[in-house]
Design an enzyme around this catalytic site. Sequence first.
Site, PDB file in Angstrom:
ATOM      1  N   ASP B  49      -8.632  -8.468  33.488  1.00 19.62           N
ATOM      2  CA  ASP B  49      -7.842  -7.863  31.927  1.00 19.62           C
ATOM      3  C   ASP B  49      -9.008  -6.986  31.004  1.00 19.62           C
ATOM      4  O   ASP B  49      -8.015  -6.271  29.726  1.00 19.62           O
ATOM      5  CB  ASP B  49      -6.868  -9.125  31.055  1.00 19.62           C
ATOM      6  CG  ASP B  49      -8.726 -10.497  30.798  1.00 19.62           C
ATOM      7  OD1 ASP B  49      -9.799  -9.976  30.989  1.00 19.62           O
ATOM      8  OD2 ASP B  49      -8.068 -11.343  29.864  1.00 19.62           O
ATOM      9  N   ARG B 279      -6.032 -12.730  23.958  1.00 18.60           N
ATOM     10  CA  ARG B 279      -5.079 -12.084  25.138  1.00 18.60           C
ATOM     11  C   ARG B 279      -3.502 -12.094  24.659  1.00 18.60           C
ATOM     12  O   ARG B 279      -3.228 -11.967  23.058  1.00 18.60           O
ATOM     13  CB  ARG B 279      -5.133 -12.165  26.548  1.00 18.60           C
ATOM     14  CG  ARG B 279      -6.150 -12.979  27.258  1.00 18.60           C
ATOM     15  CD  ARG B 279      -6.083 -13.387  28.262  1.00 18.60           C
ATOM     16  NE  ARG B 279      -4.396 -12.830  29.240  1.00 18.60           N
ATOM     17  CZ  ARG B 279      -4.215 -12.601  30.349  1.00 18.60           C
ATOM     18  NH1 ARG B 279      -4.921 -13.734  31.251  1.00 18.60           N
ATOM     19  NH2 ARG B 279      -3.216 -11.505  30.688  1.00 18.60           N
TER      20      ARG B 279
END
Lengths: 713, 713
Positions: B49, B279
Site C-alpha cells: 500500500d 490508511r
Amino acid sequence: MDKFESCVDVLIVGAGPAGLTMATCLAKYGIEARIVDKRGTKIFNGQADGLQCRTLEIFDSLGFGHRAWRESNHMLEICLWNPDDEGVIRRSDRIPDTIPGISRFQQVVLHQGRIERFFLDTIAESGGHAVERGVLPFELSIDENLVDEQDAYPIKVKLRHLSEEEATPQQSATSANGAAIQDGLFRSNMSADDTQEVLEASKLDAKANREELVKAKYMLGADGAHSWVRNQLGFKLEGDSTDYIWGVLDIVPITDFPDIRMRCAIHSAKSGSVMIIPRENKLVRLYIQLTVTEKVGEGGAKADRSKINPDVILQSAQRIMAPYQITYRKLDWWTAYQIGQRVGTNFSAHERVFLAGDAVHTHSPKAGQGMNVSMQDAYNLAWKMASVVKGHSDRSILKTYQSERRKIANDLIEFDAKFSRLFSGRPAKDVMDAEGISMAEFKEAFEKGNMFASGIAVDYGASTIVAKDGSTKEQGDGTDVSVSTRFRVVSDQKLAPGIPVGKRMNSLKVLNQSDARPWHFQELLPSNGRWRLVVFTGDITQPAQRAKLESIGKLLADSSSFLQRFTPPESRHDAVFEVLAVHRSPRAALEIFDFPEVFRAFDEVDGWDYSKIYADDVSYHEGFGDIYGSFDISPEGCAVIIRPDQYVSYVGPMEDVDTLNKFFSGFMVPKGMSDRALDGDSQMRNVGKGPGSDGVVTADPSVAQASTDGLPM
Amino acid sequence: MDKFESCVDVLIVGAGPAGLTMATCLAKYGIEARIVDKRGTKIFNGQADGLQCRTLEIFDSLGFGHRAWRESNHMLEICLWNPDDEGVIRRSDRIPDTIPGISRFQQVVLHQGRIERFFLDTIAESGGHAVERGVLPFELSIDENLVDEQDAYPIKVKLRHLSEEEATPQQSATSANGAAIQDGLFRSNMSADDTQEVLEASKLDAKANREELVKAKYMLGADGAHSWVRNQLGFKLEGDSTDYIWGVLDIVPITDFPDIRMRCAIHSAKSGSVMIIPRENKLVRLYIQLTVTEKVGEGGAKADRSKINPDVILQSAQRIMAPYQITYRKLDWWTAYQIGQRVGTNFSAHERVFLAGDAVHTHSPKAGQGMNVSMQDAYNLAWKMASVVKGHSDRSILKTYQSERRKIANDLIEFDAKFSRLFSGRPAKDVMDAEGISMAEFKEAFEKGNMFASGIAVDYGASTIVAKDGSTKEQGDGTDVSVSTRFRVVSDQKLAPGIPVGKRMNSLKVLNQSDARPWHFQELLPSNGRWRLVVFTGDITQPAQRAKLESIGKLLADSSSFLQRFTPPESRHDAVFEVLAVHRSPRAALEIFDFPEVFRAFDEVDGWDYSKIYADDVSYHEGFGDIYGSFDISPEGCAVIIRPDQYVSYVGPMEDVDTLNKFFSGFMVPKGMSDRALDGDSQMRNVGKGPGSDGVVTADPSVAQASTDGLPM
C-alpha cells in the site's frame, strides 16, 4: 397516447449549467429530484466556457474541481492592445487575469460540454436520477392554498416526451474545409424561441409521445433566456438591447500575433474590437465586433442573421488585428449575438417555483459571467430547498434566494453594460476626442471588473441567515428577509475582520491535528448540505482559552443547544451541523483528547472522529497558512457560522453559545417534531405574515417544541 | 481441447504492479503487448500500500498521479515510541515522513487494488489490450539463434486458459464479527507456491480449458516471488530468511493511542514492536511482531501458520501498545509473513526474457518498498524495450536494465535487512545492554532510510545511456554496459550541479512563454517514450547567449544532427525527441518568435507549437520556481538530455551539438534504415561482442546509413 402520474420532491426544467447544478446538489443532499430537458442530447462544443475562481471553488466542493482544473486552459494574463500614434495596434499593458491572492483557483476556460459531463457523472455517483432528455413541459399550475404547507405538492406540471427528431435543434449547415460545423445560433439571442414550434410539431407526431402529470413540492425553471416556466408564471425580463453585434469563432488559429495564447482585448483604430480567449486543445475563441452587418426591421434593433457567417466574422477579425495575420484550418464552432442586458422581475412564485440562470438574467458573453452566475444561482437555492424539504428549516429562508440572487443579477447587468460599452466603442484619438473611449478608463474598468468577474466579490446582505446589521431590503433586491427581533443576531466582525460576514470565506492551509496533513480550509467545507460551526479557539495552552473551550464543549453538548435541538434523533452527530475547531497552539503540544468530545465524536464502529480538529501551524511541505494572522483573528478566539454554501453567516465571541442558539432558532425546526407539530410550528412562525408583511416571527420554536409529547430532546 | 497460435511483440506474465506498469507504458508507447495472469480477478483490498514520492512522480507522468494523490492517505509525520525508564512506552521523537524538498509529492498510502485500477483504466484509455485473467503459461522456450535478430520472435510460450474455479486462490475462511474476511496468506511467503497445483488441477478439467501457443519478441516475467518464468529460466533468488515473524492487520481501530493516524514505530520493552501505517477510509494497518508462534520443521525456520489468526495478532499488538487500549469492530484484511531478503541472480535471459518485481527481489513489507521498486523495474525497462521494438535503438541498451535495476535490488535488501533487524530487536535498556537495539541508532537509521525509501536516491551508473565518468561495471551490478570509446561522452556536471547525471531531475515551476502558465518542470516530461533535449539558454537578451541560441537552432535543424538523423521520416517532428527551451530572461521581454523554429515547430493545421519554450520567472499566483538558482545552472546555459523515464543522461555546454550527436549515435539507429540495413547495422555494432565481452561498438551507424539507397536523411 399513454398518460402517467407521479410525485417528486423537486422538478427541474432545463439541463444546462443551472439545472445541472441544482440536480447535483440535491442528489448530494439526498433529495429526490427529476430533471428534464427538451433537447435530445447534451451539447458537445461551443457555448459558454469561462470559469471564475469562485465557480472552481464550488466545483471543488462538489467533488470535481480537480477535473475542471486539469482539463481546462488556465488564463493567467490579460494583454491590452491599442492603436499607437500611427493607428497600428500595440501591446499597451499586461495585467493578471485573476487578482493574486483572492482564491486558491484562478480563472480557466473549458467548454460547456465537459462541464455538463462533470455534473452528469456526479449526479450518477451521488445516486440522483439521470437527466430525462426530449421531455417538454406544456402545462403548469400552482395550488395557492397549499403553498404554505410543509409537505404539500402544490405544483402540477404536464410533461410531453418527444421523439428524437423533435428534440434535435435546427442548426445552420455551415461547412468549413469540407466538414459540417455546429453553430450556436439556435441558442443565440438572435434566434427566436423554438419551444412553441417544437410543441406544435410534437402534437402531430403520435409515435414517440406520451404525456405525464408530475406533482412536485418545489420546481426550478432553468430553461434559458426564452424560459417557458417564466412565461407561464407571467414574469418578465426587463432591460434593453443595443446595436452592438458580435460574432464568435472557436478556431485553431494560424497566426503571427504573439499573444494568441493570452486573453487579449484589442481595440483597433477604426475597425472595431476583438477579445481573444485562449482555450483547451489548441482552440482559441475570438469575440469579434462586426461592422458589416445590415440592420433590418423597424427599430433597427435586429441584425440580418443571414449575412453572418464564419468568413464574414473572420474578415472582421483580420481587419481589426492587422498588420498581424490570422486564419485557420480548423473551425470548431461559431455563433453571433446582439448585446443587451435584462433581468427578471421575480425569481420565485410563492417560494415554490423558482427561476435561475438565463431565465432571469441575460447579457453579453464576453465577460465570461453567464454560466458562472447561473450555476451560482442554483447553488444558492439548492441547500435552502433541501433543508426545507427535509424539515430542518422553516420555509422563510427560501425568500433569501430572490433577495440574494436578484441583487447579484442587477450588479451583473450593470457591470456588463459598462464593460460592453467600453469594449464596443472606438478608442479615443486623444483626450479631446469625447466620443471615443479612453483607453486608460478601459484599463481601469478591466482591473476593477476583475474582482467582480472572479465571483469573489459576492456579499450577501442581512437576512434570517446572515447576521449583519442594517436593512435587509436595502442590502438585497428589496425583498424583506428580516428575522423577528427576538431572534435577531448581529455579528462582531472585529473579532475576525478577514472573515467578512456575507461573503464566502477565503481559504488557507490548516493542519489536521491527528495526522499533521495540510488541508485548504475550504476543503473542509464540502457541499453536503451541512452548516458548520467553526470555533477558532486561539491558543488553548493558555488557561483562559482552555476554560472557554471547555465551556463551549459543555454548552454544545447540552440538550438546550442548537446542535442537540436541531439535529434529528437517530441521525449522525454531524448530520445537520459540523463542529470544527481551529487552534493556534503548536500542533505538537496537543492531542485530540485535549478537546471536548463534541469536536471528536465517538462512534462504536469507527472509533473517535479524527477529522474535526485543526492546527494553524507550519507544515512540513506546504508552508504556513497562518489563518489567524491572515484573517486577523483575535487571540480571544471567535465562533464562525458558515452556511452550507460556504458563505459566512456570523462571527461572534467564541464562548457565546447563547447567541448561536438564538441565530439558529430564527429559522430552524427542532428535532423530533411530528409532522403535525412541524406544521403548527410553521404556522406559528408565519402568524401575521401576509404578502409584503414584515415577516415577523412571533412564536418561539422552543415553546412549540415543549408542546410535543416526550420526544427525546 | 482447442489450440491457437499467434504472435505478439511483448508478452507479460503477471498482472500485479510490475506487470501492469509494463503493460501501461507499452500501451502509451504504441507497442502491442499481451498481459496474462493466473488469478481470475484483480485484488480488492490488502496487499502492498505505500507509495513513495518517486512512484507518485511516475504515476503523474502516466497521467493518474492526481487520482492516487486524492484517494490516498497522506503520511506526514513519523512518531517514534520507546520505553521510558519505567518500561512504559512514550513518544520520544517526531520526524517528517518525507524529507522536505526532495519531491513535489510526499509518501502516501493506498491499497493495491485501487492502484491496479488506475493502471487498468490507463491501459484501456491508451488502447492497450485488457488483462487476460485465468491464463497460465506452462511451457517456455527461447530460440538462441534468433535472439540477436531485430525483428525475430525467438520466444515461444504455451498458455492454458483456466476455468474460474481454478483461477480463484484458496483463502482461509477467517470470520470477524460474523463477516468473512479475506486474508493475504495465499500470497505470503509463509505459503507454498500453488502454480503447479493449479496446473495439475487444470489438466483434469476439460471444460474451460484451451491451450495456446504465443510467439513473442520480448517477454516479462512479473509473476511474483514464486515466479514460474524465473524457474523456467533456471535463475535463482539468493539470500536468507530470518526467525522474525510478523502479522499484519488492516482494521478501523478503536483506541486511545493518540498517534494512531501517524506512522509510528513502537518498541515495547519486552513484548516486541508495532509499526502503525494509517490508511485511507479510516483504516489503519498494523505490522505486529509475533512472539507467541511456535517454530516447526527441522531448521526452525518456518512458523506454524495454523497458530496465526487475527485474534493472536491483535493480542500481540495489545501487549506491545499497553497501557493504551486498542481493539476493532471492522477487520478489512490480514496476513502474516516471515522476514527474509533475497535477490535474483539474473534479471534477463538473452535480453529477450526479463524478470521484474518480486520475481527478483523479496524482502519485508514494512518499509513500503516492494510495490514501488517493482513498478520502477518495469518503468525502467518499458521505454528501452519499446525503443528497440520500434527500431529506434540498438538492442545493446537492454543490458542496462539488469545493470541498473539489480544494483537497486541489492541496495534494497541491504537497507531492508538493516531496517528489519533494528525494528525487530528488543530496545537496549542502557548503553551497556549490547544485545539490545540502541534507540538513537534506530532513529538515525530511520532518518537515513527515509531518503532511500523515497525512491529519489536512485542514481544510475555510467552506461551507453548515462554519460558519466568511471566504470560501468562498478557503478551497476557488474554487467558491462559501456559504450565504445568512439561514442563515449562524459558530462560537464559543473554547468548544473543541481541536475545530477544518473538521477531523476527534481521539479520546480517554470512559466510557459506563450501564456504565462506555471507548470512543474516534471509535468513537461510525460511518459510517452520520448527523449528530451532541454536547452537552458540563460538570458537571451544578452548577445552572447542569443548567438549560442541561434547557433544551436541551426545545428539542430541541420540534416547531420541527431534530431534529423534519428527521427524517422513521415513522423511528427517530436516523435522521438522533444526539444525544450528554458530561458532566464524576463518573460515579458520575449516572444516565442525570438526563438529558432526548432523550439516552436510549425504545423499547417495546428499553427505554431506553443508548448516548448519556458521562462524561469515569477508567476502571478504560484511564486518563483527559480530553477536556475535552485539547480545552480551556469549563466552560460547548458544542454541537458533527459531519458524517457526522466533520468538525466547528460549535462554539457549549451552550444555543443556535436557531443549530443555523438551521445545518441552510440545506441540509436538512423532513420529510414530498411529492415535489412537495420539488421546489418545491428550486426556491425555487435561485432566482437560475445558473452562477457566489453561490448565495444565498432561500427559507426552513420556509415551504415550511407549504404542505404537515397532515403531522406
